[in-house]
Write a protein that holds these residues in place. Structure first.
Motif, PDB file in Angstrom:
ATOM      1  N   ASP A 110      -3.030   7.795  -9.161  1.00 23.56           N
ATOM      2  CA  ASP A 110      -3.544   6.460  -8.843  1.00 23.56           C
ATOM      3  C   ASP A 110      -2.780   5.393  -9.615  1.00 23.56           C
ATOM      4  O   ASP A 110      -2.416   4.345  -9.051  1.00 23.56           O
ATOM      5  CB  ASP A 110      -5.033   6.381  -9.181  1.00 23.56           C
ATOM      6  CG  ASP A 110      -5.883   7.217  -8.248  1.00 23.56           C
ATOM      7  OD1 ASP A 110      -5.334   7.692  -7.223  1.00 23.56           O
ATOM      8  OD2 ASP A 110      -7.076   7.393  -8.533  1.00 23.56           O
ATOM      9  N   GLY A 124      -2.209   0.220  -4.141  1.00 21.60           N
ATOM     10  CA  GLY A 124      -1.955   1.644  -4.297  1.00 21.60           C
ATOM     11  C   GLY A 124      -2.342   2.416  -3.059  1.00 21.60           C
ATOM     12  O   GLY A 124      -2.013   2.051  -1.936  1.00 21.60           O
ATOM     13  N   LYS A 125      -3.105   3.523  -3.290  1.00 22.60           N
ATOM     14  CA  LYS A 125      -3.536   4.352  -2.160  1.00 22.60           C
ATOM     15  C   LYS A 125      -5.007   4.145  -1.835  1.00 22.60           C
ATOM     16  O   LYS A 125      -5.627   4.963  -1.157  1.00 22.60           O
ATOM     17  CB  LYS A 125      -3.266   5.816  -2.479  1.00 22.60           C
ATOM     18  CG  LYS A 125      -3.935   6.328  -3.767  1.00 22.60           C
ATOM     19  CD  LYS A 125      -3.509   7.766  -4.048  1.00 22.60           C
ATOM     20  CE  LYS A 125      -4.156   8.285  -5.342  1.00 22.60           C
ATOM     21  NZ  LYS A 125      -3.741   9.680  -5.633  1.00 22.60           N
ATOM     22  N   ASN A 170       0.816   4.887  -8.202  1.00 24.98           N
ATOM     23  CA  ASN A 170       0.829   4.186  -6.909  1.00 24.98           C
ATOM     24  C   ASN A 170       0.379   2.729  -7.049  1.00 24.98           C
ATOM     25  O   ASN A 170       0.881   1.850  -6.343  1.00 24.98           O
ATOM     26  CB  ASN A 170      -0.067   4.917  -5.904  1.00 24.98           C
ATOM     27  CG  ASN A 170       0.619   6.134  -5.319  1.00 24.98           C
ATOM     28  OD1 ASN A 170       1.778   6.062  -4.925  1.00 24.98           O
ATOM     29  ND2 ASN A 170      -0.088   7.272  -5.295  1.00 24.98           N
ATOM     30  N   MET A 171      -0.564   2.471  -7.958  1.00 21.38           N
ATOM     31  CA  MET A 171      -1.021   1.093  -8.154  1.00 21.38           C
ATOM     32  C   MET A 171       0.112   0.227  -8.703  1.00 21.38           C
ATOM     33  O   MET A 171       0.346  -0.895  -8.233  1.00 21.38           O
ATOM     34  CB  MET A 171      -2.223   1.064  -9.099  1.00 21.38           C
ATOM     35  CG  MET A 171      -2.902  -0.294  -9.179  1.00 21.38           C
ATOM     36  SD  MET A 171      -3.653  -0.793  -7.587  1.00 21.38           S
ATOM     37  CE  MET A 171      -5.046   0.334  -7.528  1.00 21.38           C
ATOM     38  N   LYS A 172       0.854   0.728  -9.677  1.00 20.37           N
ATOM     39  CA  LYS A 172       1.970  -0.046 -10.239  1.00 20.37           C
ATOM     40  C   LYS A 172       3.087  -0.221  -9.219  1.00 20.37           C
ATOM     41  O   LYS A 172       3.662  -1.311  -9.081  1.00 20.37           O
ATOM     42  CB  LYS A 172       2.507   0.652 -11.498  1.00 20.37           C
ATOM     43  CG  LYS A 172       3.640  -0.139 -12.176  1.00 20.37           C
ATOM     44  CD  LYS A 172       4.135   0.553 -13.424  1.00 20.37           C
ATOM     45  CE  LYS A 172       5.164  -0.300 -14.162  1.00 20.37           C
ATOM     46  NZ  LYS A 172       6.274  -0.758 -13.302  1.00 20.37           N
ATOM     47  N   SER A 221       2.899  -0.220  -5.979  1.00 17.58           N
ATOM     48  CA  SER A 221       2.507  -1.148  -4.906  1.00 17.58           C
ATOM     49  C   SER A 221       2.496  -2.595  -5.410  1.00 17.58           C
ATOM     50  O   SER A 221       2.881  -3.519  -4.678  1.00 17.58           O
ATOM     51  CB  SER A 221       1.141  -0.764  -4.340  1.00 17.58           C
ATOM     52  OG  SER A 221       0.126  -0.871  -5.326  1.00 17.58           O
ATOM     53  N   HIS A 224       0.852  -1.194   0.000  1.00 14.12           N
ATOM     54  CA  HIS A 224       0.000   0.000   0.000  1.00 14.12           C
ATOM     55  C   HIS A 224       0.884   1.240   0.000  1.00 14.12           C
ATOM     56  O   HIS A 224       2.016   1.209   0.505  1.00 14.12           O
ATOM     57  CB  HIS A 224      -0.905   0.014   1.227  1.00 14.12           C
ATOM     58  CG  HIS A 224      -1.753  -1.220   1.365  1.00 14.12           C
ATOM     59  ND1 HIS A 224      -3.058  -1.281   0.930  1.00 14.12           N
ATOM     60  CD2 HIS A 224      -1.457  -2.449   1.885  1.00 14.12           C
ATOM     61  CE1 HIS A 224      -3.548  -2.496   1.194  1.00 14.12           C
ATOM     62  NE2 HIS A 224      -2.579  -3.214   1.759  1.00 14.12           N
ATOM     63  N   THR A 225       0.337   2.308  -0.562  1.00 20.36           N
ATOM     64  CA  THR A 225       1.076   3.576  -0.627  1.00 20.36           C
ATOM     65  C   THR A 225       0.276   4.673   0.071  1.00 20.36           C
ATOM     66  O   THR A 225      -0.890   4.479   0.445  1.00 20.36           O
ATOM     67  CB  THR A 225       1.326   3.996  -2.079  1.00 20.36           C
ATOM     68  OG1 THR A 225       0.067   4.297  -2.687  1.00 20.36           O
ATOM     69  CG2 THR A 225       2.021   2.884  -2.858  1.00 20.36           C
TER      70      THR A 225
END
Length: 653
Positions: A585, A619-620, A588-590, A592, A578-579
Motif C-alpha cells: 500500500d 494508490g490501489k 503504491n500510494m507514493k 501514485s 491510481h495503481t
C-alpha cells in the motif's frame, strides 16, 4: 475637374516656360502657386529644378540606396525642391512629392522648412511606407516647436498609419474594380445614381458641341461599349458655362436633384437645384429655397431617400461643425425642402464631409469624411440612426477605402453583392467609377455532444475578433445545433462555445474548406459534458515500470487537458493517479502521488497556475475493475484499467 485644369494649365505653362531661365520659371511657379494652380506650379518648379540641376531623391535610403542628387546652390535647390513637393502634395500626387520632401529634410537647410518632415511623413503614409512614415512623424513631433495644430495633425497621422497597416494586412472581403467600357473617359466620372433601371452619373468629358470639358449628367447604356447619353434640360441657360452633377432622383422619377455651379470672376458658386420631368423631358432646373441654399455659402451633393421624404446634402453654411458638413431636410409633397438641420458632431468633424447615401431599411448613412482616422483623403464611413441619434461612424476599411479620395457610395438594387463608388485611387487627377463586389460569406456549422453524437441545443456561440478580442456576434444554438456568422474581413477570428455542464471550447474560425454558395461549412464541433466531483479518465498517460516520469507520448495527451483549462479559466481540477494491486500500500500510494504530481508539474510548465491544480495519489485504494479473476488468477485487463490517471472538476468559479 482636376484633370481639366491640368490639361489647360500645362499647355499654358509650357508656352510660358519655353526659353525661360530657371529664375524666371521659378517666378512663374510662385505666381501659379499663389493662385492655387498647383498643376501649373509643379510644371514650372520642375522646369526650374531642371535648370538649376536639382534632382529629386528618387531612390530613398530606407529602401536601400543612398544616392544623392547633384550639388546646386542651396538657396535655389531647397526652395525649388520644397515648392515642387508642396505643389505635388496639394494636388495629391504623393508619389512625386515624397522624393522632393526627402531632399529637403535631408538638406543642411531643413530648419527653414519645419513642416517638410510632417508632409514627408504624410506622403510616406499615402504611399504605404507605414513604418518609415511613423519614424518621420515621431521625429517631427519631437523637433517641432510651432503651432500645436500641426502636432495634432502628426498624432492623427500616426493613428492613420496604425489603422492603415492593419487594414492592408487584414482587408475587407471586397473586390474593387474600375468599370469597363466607355463610362470612364478623359475627365472625371463619378456620382452614380440609378432610377427606374436607368443608370445616371456625372462626367467632365469633353462636350462634342463646343469642344469643352464641362461637368454634365449622363445616362449609362446597358452596352458598356456604347457612349453614354447626355441629359439635357429644357430652356436651361448654359451660356455661363454652368455645370451640373451628382444627380439624385426621387422614387416617383419626376424630380431630379442636382448640384449646379458656375464661376463668377475668381469665385465658384454652388447650389442645389431641382428639375421636374415633363412631357418633353427634364425642365429647366429651379434653385431650391433657403432651407438648403444660403446666399454666400455652398450647398452640393443632394441625395433623396428611397421614400422621397428626406434630402441629405452637403453644405458649409452656418450652423455646422466646420468645413463642409452633412445636412438633412424634410421634403414636402411638392418635392421642396421644408426645413434643414445639421447631423451634428457625431457624424460631422471639424474637417470636410461629403457624398451622403442613406438606406431607409437599415437606417444607415454611408458618407465620406476627411476628419476621422482613416487611410487618407476622403474615406467611406457608416453610421446608424436610432430615434434621431447617430452611432459613432465606423471606417469601412480597405479596399473600400484607399490612400486617396473615395466618395459616392451607391448599392446595386438588383444585386445585393454589388455596389458602385467613385475614387481617384488609380489616377493622379480624376475620379473614376468603380464596381465593388462583396465577397463576404457565412460561416456555418453544428454543435454536437461528444458522447451522444447528437445536435446540442442551448450552446452560446460567440464570434470573436482574435486581434482586438472584441466579441462581434453571439448566438444560441437551437434544437438543430446550428450556428452561422457573417465573415466580412480577412482578420483572424475565434469561436467560443459555452454551455452549462460542458467544457467551454475555443476554436479558430476556418478560412477555407467546403463551400456551398456563399456559405463555408465548418465541420461539426463537439462539446464534452462533465459533472462536478465526477472523475474523467485521461487515456494513454503512460509511465515506465515503477517510475513517475512522464513519457513524451503522455505529454501530448496532457496537452488536450491544457487546452480545456485554457478555454475554461475559472475551473479548478484534481489530477489523480491510481495503481493496480501489485506491491505494498505504501509503495503504491507514493508512486501514485508522484505520478499525479508529474502531471501537475507538466501543466504548470504550460502556464496553468498552480492554484488551479491539485495532485492526489490514491494508490490501489480505488480500483474500477478486479485485479484478479474469481478463480484467483491474475486479471491483466483489470489491472490495466486500474493503472489510470484521471482529472476531476472540483469547482467552476
Amino acid at each position: 475637374m482636376k484633370k481639366i485644369i491640368l490639361i489647360n494649365l500645362i499647355v499654358v505653362a509650357a508656352l510660358n516656360a519655353f526659353g525661360q531661365k530657371p529664375d524666371d520659371v521659378k517666378v512663374l511657379g510662385d505666381q501659379a502657386f499663389a493662385n492655387k494652380n498647383y498643376y501649373a506650379a509643379a510644371f514650372y518648379y520642375k522646369e526650374a529644378a531642371t535648370g538649376f540641376n536639382v534632382e529629386p531623391q528618387t531612390v530613398i535610403p530606407f529602401r536601400g540606396d543612398t544616392k544623392a542628387g547633384k550639388k546646386v546652390k542651396a538657396e535655389n535647390s531647397d526652395y525649388v525642391s520644397y515648392q515642387l513637393a508642396e505643389s505635388y502634395r496639394l494636388y495629391e500626387n504623393y508619389l512625386e512629392a515624397e522624393g522632393w520632401y526627402y531632399k529637403v529634410v535631408t538638406s543642411g537647410n531643413s530648419a527653414k522648412y519645419p513642416l517638410a518632415r510632417l508632409w514627408y511623413g504624410i506622403c510616406l503614409r499615402a504611399d504605404q511606407h507605414f513604418d518609415e512614415a511613423v519614424k518621420q512623424l515621431q521625429l517631427f513631433i519631437a523637433q517641432y516647436n510651432g503651432a500645436g495644430r500641426y502636432k495634432d495633425m502628426a498624432y492623427e497621422e500616426l493613428r492613420n498609419c496604425q489603422f492603415a497597416k492593419e487594414q492592408y494586412l487584414y482587408p475587407a472581403l471586397l473586390d474593387v474594380k474600375m468599370m469597363n467600357g466607355k463610362v470612364n473617359n478623359d475627365g472625371s466620372d463619378y456620382a452614380a445614381n440609378i432610377n427606374n433601371g436607368k443608370r445616371y452619373f456625372t462626367s467632365s468629358r469633353m462636350l462634342k458641341s463646343d469642344k469643352k470639358h464641362l461637368n454634365r449628367i449622363y445616362i449609362l447604356s446597358d452596352d458598356a461599349n456604347t457612349n453614354p447619353e447626355l441629359v439635357s434640360f429644357n430652356n436651361a441657360n448654359d451660356k455661363k458655362e454652368i455645370e451640373y452633377g451628382t444627380p439624385s432622383i426621387d422614387p416617383t422619377g419626376k424630380h431630379m436633384y442636382m448640384t449646379r455651379w458656375y464661376k463668377t470672376g475668381d469665385k465658384t458658386v454652388h447650389a442645389i437645384y431641382m428639375s421636374t420631368l415633363g412631357g418633353n423631358g427634364w425642365e429647366e432646373p429651379v434653385k431650391l429655397n433657403t432651407n438648403v441654399n444660403n446666399e454666400g455659402f455652398s450647398s452640393i451633393q443632394p441625395f433623396i431617400t428611397a421614400d422621397g421624404k428626406r434630402l441629405f446634402f452637403v453644405s458649409d453654411k452656418p450652423g455646422g461643425q466646420g468645413g463642409e458638413d452633412i445636412w438633412v431636410s424634410d421634403i414636402g409633397a411638392d418635392g421642396l425642402p421644408v426645413n434643414s438641420h445639421n447631423l451634428g458632431a457625431t457624424v460631422n468633424s471639424p474637417l470636410d464631409e461629403q457624398a451622403p447615401y442613406y438606406d431607409i431599411v437599415e437606417k444607415k448613412l454611408i458618407y465620406s469624411s476627411k476628419g476621422f482616422t482613416g487611410l487618407g483623403g476622403f474615406d467611406f464611413f457608416v453610421t446608424y440612426e436610432t430615434v434621431g441619434q447617430w452611432s459613432t461612424p465606423k471606417n469601412m476599411g480597405y479596399p473600400m477605402n484607399s490612400a486617396k479620395d473615395d466618395l459616392y457610395y451607391l448599392p446595386d438594387n438588383n444585386d445585393r453583392k454589388k455596389a458602385y463608388v467613385s475614387s481617384d485611387r488609380e489616377s493622379d487627377c480624376c475620379l473614376n467609377l468603380f464596381t465593388v463586389y462583396d465577397k463576404k460569406y457565412i460561416l456555418k456549422g453544428i454543435v454536437t455532444d461528444c458522447d451522444a453524437h447528437i445536435a446540442l441545443a442551448g450552446v452560446k456561440v460567440s464570434f470573436v475578433d482574435s486581434l482586438s478580442k472584441q466579441t462581434l456576434y453571439e448566438q444560441t444554438s437551437g434544437a438543430d445545433g446550428v450556428y452561422a456568422f457573417s465573415v466580412t474581413t480577412k482578420r483572424p477570428y475565434t469561436m467560443v462555445l459555452e454551455k452549462k455542464g460542458y467544457f467551454t471550447k475555443v476554436v479558430s474560425a476556418p478560412t477555407s474548406g467546403r463551400m456551398s454558395a456563399d456559405t463555408l461549412i465548418n465541420p461539426d464541433i463537439c462539446l464534452q459534458a462533465f459533472v462536478i466531483n465526477k472523475p474523467i479518465v485521461i487515456k494513454n498517460i503512460l509511465y515506465d515500470f515503477g517510475k513517475s516520469t512522464l513519457r513524451p507520448e503522455s505529454e501530448k495527451v496532457l496537452d488536450s487537458l491544457v487546452k480545456i483549462l485554457v478555454d475554461n479559466p475559472k475551473m479548478k481540477i484534481e489530477l489523480s493517479s491510481h495503481t493496480d494491486s501489485v506491491g505494498s500500500d505504501a509503495y503504491n500510494m507514493k508512486l501514485s502521488q508522484d505520478r499525479a504530481q508529474s502531471c501537475v508539474d507538466y501543466l504548470e510548465t504550460k502556464g496553468i497556475p498552480e492554484s488551479r491544480l491539485f495532485a492526489k495519489g490514491y494508490g490501489k485504494s480505488r480500483p474500477i475493475a478486479p485485479n484478479s479473476l474469481p478463480n484467483g488468477k491474475d486479471n491483466p485487463e483489470g489491472r490495466q484499467l486500474n493503472r489510470r490517471t484521471e482529472f476531476t472538476v472540483l469547482k467552476v468559479e
